[in-house]
Design a protein around this motif. Structure first.
Motif, PDB file in Angstrom:
ATOM      1  N   LEU A   1       0.816  -1.060  -0.062  1.00  0.00           N
ATOM      2  CA  LEU A   1      -0.144   0.272  -0.056  1.00  0.00           C
ATOM      3  C   LEU A   1       0.880   1.407   0.252  1.00  0.00           C
ATOM      4  CD1 LEU A   1      -2.933   0.948   0.211  1.00  0.00           C
ATOM      5  CD2 LEU A   1      -2.842   1.061   2.529  1.00  0.00           C
TER       6      LEU A   1
ATOM      7  N   ILE B   1       0.925   4.327  -2.643  1.00  0.00           N
ATOM      8  CA  ILE B   1       0.798   5.717  -2.199  1.00  0.00           C
ATOM      9  C   ILE B   1       1.920   6.512  -2.779  1.00  0.00           C
ATOM     10  CG2 ILE B   1       0.587   7.159  -0.215  1.00  0.00           C
ATOM     11  CD1 ILE B   1      -1.037   4.907   1.118  1.00  0.00           C
TER      12      ILE B   1
ATOM     13  N   TYR C   1      -7.694  10.237  -6.130  1.00  0.00           N
ATOM     14  CA  TYR C   1      -7.009   9.332  -5.291  1.00  0.00           C
ATOM     15  C   TYR C   1      -7.715   8.552  -4.166  1.00  0.00           C
ATOM     16  CZ  TYR C   1      -3.083  12.711  -6.316  1.00  0.00           C
ATOM     17  OH  TYR C   1      -2.236  13.667  -7.184  1.00  0.00           O
TER      18      TYR C   1
ATOM     19  N   LEU D   1      -7.240   4.675  -4.306  1.00  0.00           N
ATOM     20  CA  LEU D   1      -6.815   3.978  -2.864  1.00  0.00           C
ATOM     21  C   LEU D   1      -7.932   2.893  -2.403  1.00  0.00           C
ATOM     22  CD1 LEU D   1      -4.930   6.656  -1.236  1.00  0.00           C
ATOM     23  CD2 LEU D   1      -4.108   4.667  -2.344  1.00  0.00           C
TER      24      LEU D   1
END
Length: 214
Positions: free
Chosen positions: A57, A61, A158, A162
């Protein structure tokens, strides 16, 4: 940091934080041939798969944050004096896609090189295949972000990217299917991500032609 400029200073901070996390990854666990940015399955289906994949993750990011939307700006050419985005044509859009692909290749490739240096007994085929999956996933997520940027809704891109990725990591059956299912020698994540890439490129092309009021 002020001498670097605001963007380069922020980019340096992002890279420093990521370097710390990469170092922690290689020092805190047994070396694996699975690429750092590739999701993994938790050993216990009852446990949160998201916790097992925090490094993956963080990889996504960081990869999304590092460009600081400069590639999107290159495509959109925002200008407060121009009310409608100028049509730059297919060539400009293709050059944007090439730059985006190059960025994902470099960002992923550097970490592949690090893995080759740090892990002495890795399996090259497994490392490269999982790195391709991670790099292609990052490419798709950046396309989601860019599409929202073109439609003047940066935050949504975003958040959506995500949430989708974290949901895949959290839902153990989906993560298991995505990481283990094969059609002969071909892992099913490859055609799945390629189809998603084509759809997102089409969505970006439509958004790029969408009139944008400054």
């Amino acid at each position: 940091m002020q001498q670097l400029g605001p963007r380069n200073g922020l980019r340096t901070l992002i890279l420093l934080a990521f370097a710390v996390l990469v170092t922690n990854y290689y020092l805190s666990r047994k070396p694996s041939s699975i690429f750092m940015g590739m999701y993994r399955l938790s050993e216990n289906p009852q446990e949160s798969n998201l916790l097992t994949n925090m490094h993956a993750l963080v990889f996504m990011i960081t990869g999304m944050a590092l460009p600081l939307e400069q590639l999107s700006e290159y495509l959109a050419i925002p200008n407060p004096l121009v009310y409608i985005r100028q049509d730059r044509g297919i060539r400009h859009f293709a050059s944007y896609l090439a730059l985006l692909a190059l960025y994902c290749l470099v960002f992923t490739g550097i970490q592949v090189c690090i893995a080759f240096v740090v892990i002495p007994d890795l399996v090259p085929g497994q490392l490269l295949s999982t790195a391709i999956c991670a790099g292609l996933t990052l490419f798709c997520m950046l396309l989601m972000v860019n599409c929202s940027y073109l439609l003047a809704n940066r935050a949504a891109g975003y958040i959506v990217a995500l949430v989708i990725y974290a949901s895949l990591l959290s839902f153990w059956p989906a993560a298991r299917w995505f990481s283990t299912a094969h059609a002969g020698p071909i892992p099913l994540w490859l055609p799945s991500l390629l189809a998603l890439t084509v759809a997102l490129i089409a969505a970006n092309a439509v958004a790029c032609d969408h009139p944008r009021i400054a």
